[in-house]
Design an enzyme around this catalytic site. Structure first.
Site, mmCIF file in Angstrom:
data_model
loop_
_atom_site.group_PDB
_atom_site.id
_atom_site.type_symbol
_atom_site.label_atom_id
_atom_site.label_comp_id
_atom_site.label_asym_id
_atom_site.label_seq_id
_atom_site.Cartn_x
_atom_site.Cartn_y
_atom_site.Cartn_z
ATOM 1 N N GLY A 90 48.988 92.514 12.922
ATOM 2 C CA GLY A 90 49.550 93.852 12.952
ATOM 3 C C GLY A 90 50.799 93.977 13.798
ATOM 4 O O GLY A 90 51.499 94.995 13.724
ATOM 5 N N ARG A 91 51.076 92.958 14.632
ATOM 6 C CA ARG A 91 52.298 93.002 15.444
ATOM 7 C C ARG A 91 52.848 91.599 15.680
ATOM 8 O O ARG A 91 53.527 91.348 16.668
ATOM 9 C CB ARG A 91 52.026 93.693 16.782
ATOM 10 C CG ARG A 91 50.923 93.063 17.619
ATOM 11 C CD ARG A 91 50.859 93.703 18.984
ATOM 12 N NE ARG A 91 49.778 93.146 19.788
ATOM 13 C CZ ARG A 91 49.718 93.223 21.096
ATOM 14 N NH1 ARG A 91 50.691 93.804 21.762
ATOM 15 N NH2 ARG A 91 48.700 92.723 21.761
ATOM 16 N N LYS A 111 55.269 87.458 18.683
ATOM 17 C CA LYS A 111 54.241 88.467 18.923
ATOM 18 C C LYS A 111 54.904 89.704 19.528
ATOM 19 O O LYS A 111 55.544 89.619 20.573
ATOM 20 C CB LYS A 111 53.172 87.906 19.870
ATOM 21 C CG LYS A 111 51.944 88.780 19.996
ATOM 22 C CD LYS A 111 50.870 88.060 20.786
ATOM 23 C CE LYS A 111 49.624 88.925 20.918
ATOM 24 N NZ LYS A 111 48.574 88.235 21.711
ATOM 25 N N ASP A 123 52.403 100.446 16.201
ATOM 26 C CA ASP A 123 53.865 100.310 16.209
ATOM 27 C C ASP A 123 54.334 98.866 16.084
ATOM 28 O O ASP A 123 55.527 98.600 15.945
ATOM 29 C CB ASP A 123 54.461 100.963 17.462
ATOM 30 C CG ASP A 123 53.979 100.318 18.765
ATOM 31 O OD1 ASP A 123 53.402 99.215 18.722
ATOM 32 O OD2 ASP A 123 54.182 100.942 19.828
ATOM 33 N N GLY A 124 53.394 97.925 16.121
ATOM 34 C CA GLY A 124 53.766 96.532 15.947
ATOM 35 C C GLY A 124 54.485 95.913 17.120
ATOM 36 O O GLY A 124 54.974 94.780 17.038
ATOM 37 N N ARG A 174 55.005 82.581 20.531
ATOM 38 C CA ARG A 174 53.749 81.855 20.735
ATOM 39 C C ARG A 174 53.703 80.628 19.828
ATOM 40 O O ARG A 174 54.085 80.687 18.666
ATOM 41 C CB ARG A 174 52.563 82.769 20.453
ATOM 42 C CG ARG A 174 51.222 82.094 20.661
ATOM 43 C CD ARG A 174 50.098 83.101 20.778
ATOM 44 N NE ARG A 174 49.771 83.754 19.514
ATOM 45 C CZ ARG A 174 48.820 84.686 19.388
ATOM 46 N NH1 ARG A 174 48.121 85.073 20.457
ATOM 47 N NH2 ARG A 174 48.575 85.245 18.232
ATOM 48 N N ARG A 181 41.786 81.610 11.749
ATOM 49 C CA ARG A 181 40.685 82.135 12.552
ATOM 50 C C ARG A 181 39.392 82.152 11.746
ATOM 51 O O ARG A 181 39.411 82.056 10.512
ATOM 52 C CB ARG A 181 41.028 83.555 13.010
ATOM 53 C CG ARG A 181 42.412 83.694 13.664
ATOM 54 C CD ARG A 181 42.975 85.100 13.488
ATOM 55 N NE ARG A 181 44.372 85.197 13.931
ATOM 56 C CZ ARG A 181 44.752 85.536 15.153
ATOM 57 N NH1 ARG A 181 43.838 85.824 16.064
ATOM 58 N NH2 ARG A 181 46.011 85.592 15.471
ATOM 59 N N ASP A 246 37.984 87.436 14.933
ATOM 60 C CA ASP A 246 39.402 87.259 14.625
ATOM 61 C C ASP A 246 40.161 86.645 15.786
ATOM 62 O O ASP A 246 41.363 86.360 15.658
ATOM 63 C CB ASP A 246 40.041 88.589 14.218
ATOM 64 C CG ASP A 246 39.883 89.672 15.274
ATOM 65 O OD1 ASP A 246 38.730 90.060 15.549
ATOM 66 O OD2 ASP A 246 40.899 90.116 15.843
ATOM 67 N N ASN A 247 39.497 86.431 16.910
ATOM 68 C CA ASN A 247 40.117 85.787 18.072
ATOM 69 C C ASN A 247 39.559 84.393 18.331
ATOM 70 O O ASN A 247 39.771 83.839 19.406
ATOM 71 C CB ASN A 247 39.916 86.646 19.326
ATOM 72 C CG ASN A 247 40.649 87.968 19.251
ATOM 73 O OD1 ASN A 247 41.616 88.097 18.530
ATOM 74 N ND2 ASN A 247 40.162 88.959 19.979
#
Length: 476
Positions: A90-91, A111, A123-124, A174, A181, A246-247
């Site tokens: 999402g960002r 990121k 807002d990303g 990153r 994932r 998801d992490n």
């Protein structure tokens, strides 16, 4: 003219339902915070190029390098046990993949690079605090020898992001072995898309487990990698804080440093995350949560493990049951080393647990207790020294049955320096005023965590009461 990087973008070649293709959203006025020279060189990139005006434009997302295939990855996940069928980047924008100087494929991702189709009204963007936290902690984890995503660079955006209040914006570059994932597999399993599951499995095997041949082999590889990873977290008192599916990466790297923290005073039930109201991701629960997450991966892979549903469940369950023994062996290996031991005896588990129990009872500092075993200062960490003395007698007897020169082994296994929460907070607060000196100084110390650094001894001290950080935040 945009920079050109030696990209080879295998994930971008997967079908369109795996990702959304889009460029980063430009920012107003990017400024350089840091470039990780060592990592840049490892990736085959010139640090001076990244520091140049065109390099900073690229790191901010204002210029897309030649050869890139920018995309946001699709994935789903369980967040604090609750199912979310579509999450995705999402960002974050994956610029592409490079083959580093060791022949390893690495993702390069921005990121905080702006909204994507997966932003869910966000807002990303990223504020400078979370960017600096991830930079500091991920690089510290690397220096500690723990598999992790890395920080290649950080830049300011010249724009404010609105959280509880307006904050300076920033973008983190990153680097990871991949960003695949558990939730990536869940995304396609939830849609009944067996073809995509098969493509994703083949991609993950080729990238991370080349000796594997089947989905079951992949599952077993991820189980073993996560057992090793979580044991190493436990060995440095690290709390991830948000172990959602998801992490959790398929590669076995630590990723997504949100409300993470290292313990000062030891307690097995320690929680820092402000959103973890019930202790789901407490320090001692991390191995159990890893199994829970791996069970979601296993469930996603069932159609590929066996055409017979019952047989697939039985096979996957047997694989999951193996996590306990794998983790126990890794945990014992980590903590034997922290006690200076090179051999194994059946009573070692009780010796390790005995020290940890006494540390919790006497409110001992986790890092300084284990480091202090090398120089006879561990006793000073205990509010009730007799609790340590009783244990130390048994430990000395055990050391006598092992190899000599245990002091050197102890220093090699237990760091003197970790990214303590109050030091991170001090660096963030200074950065909000435009002062990056504490950020750079802290990174320099943490790059050599096992070395005695007499001039930097203050960085090994626990926080004073007024400095103590009890809660950490995601920053989204």
């Amino acid at each position: 003219m945009p920079l050109s990087l030696p990209f080879d973008n295998s994930y971008a070649r997967l079908p369109g339902r795996f990702h959304a293709r889009l460029d980063p959203t430009p920012v107003a006025s990017p400024g350089l915070i840091a470039v990780n020279d060592t990592l840049a060189q490892e990736l085959g990139l010139a640090p001076q190029t990244l520091r140049s005006a065109s390099g900073v434009q690229m790191l901010a997302g204002n210029a897309v390098p030649e050869g890139a295939a920018p995309l946001a990855q699709a994935y789903a996940g369980h967040q604090f046990g609750g199912w979310v069928p579509q999450l995705g980047d999402g960002r974050a924008i994956l610029l592409g993949e490079v083959i580093d100087t060791n022949g390893t494929r690495r993702d390069i991702q921005l990121k905080g690079a702006g909204p994507t189709p997966f932003s869910r009204r966000g807002d990303g963007r990223a504020a400078i605090g979370p960017v600096l936290r991830e930079y500091i902690v991920s690089e510290a984890m690397h220096a500690l020898g723990i598999p992790t995503s890395r920080a290649l660079a950080a830049v300011t955006t010249g724009e404010a992001v609105l959280r509880e209040r307006p904050l300076p914006g920033a973008v983190l570059t990153r680097v990871a072995a991949s960003h695949i994932r558990v939730g990536t597999f869940q995304y396609f399993a939830a849609r009944g898309d067996t073809e995509a599951l098969r493509l994703l499995t083949d991609h993950a095997i080729a990238r991370h487990y080349p000796q594997a041949e089947t989905a079951l082999d992949l599952l077993n590889g991820v189980i073993a990698a996560q057992a090793r990873l979580i044991a190493r977290w436990m060995g440095v008192g690290f709390i991830h804080g948000v172990m959602n599916t998801d992490n959790m990466t398929i590669s076995g790297e630590t990723i997504d440093y949100g409300p993470c923290a290292f313990m000062d005073t030891y307690h097995p039930d320690k929680v820092f995350s402000s959103i973890d109201q019930h202790g789901r991701y407490a320090f001692s629960r991390q191995p159990d949560i890893a199994v829970w997450n791996l069970a979601q991966l296993a469930s996603s892979l069932l159609p590929l493990i066996n055409d017979n549903d019952e047989a697939a469940v039985e096979t996957a369950t047997a694989a999951l049951r193996g996590f306990g023994d794998l983790f126990r062996a890794e945990w014992l290996s980590v903590f034997r080393a922290k006690l200076g031991l090179t051999t194994a005896e059946p009573e070692d588990a009780d010796l390790i647990s005995g020290l940890l129990d006494r540390m919790a009872f006497a409110r001992a500092d986790f890092t300084n207790t284990f480091r202090g075993l090398a120089d006879d200062s561990a006793r000073d960490q205990f509010t009730q020294a007799e609790a340590f003395d009783q244990w130390a007698t048994a430990w000395q007897a055990r050391l006598a049955r092992d190899l000599p020169d245990h002091q050197a082994r102890l220093r090699a296994a237990s760091p003197a320096y970790i990214p303590r929460n109050h030091r991170i907070e001090q660096a963030i607060q200074a950065a909000l005023t435009g002062d990056l000196t504490p950020f750079h100084a802290l990174n320099a110390v943490l790059a050599r965590p096992f070395d005695d650094q007499p001039k930097q001894a203050a960085y090994a001290l626990p926080p004073r009461p007024e400095e103590t950080v009890t809660r950490t935040f995601c920053g989204t």
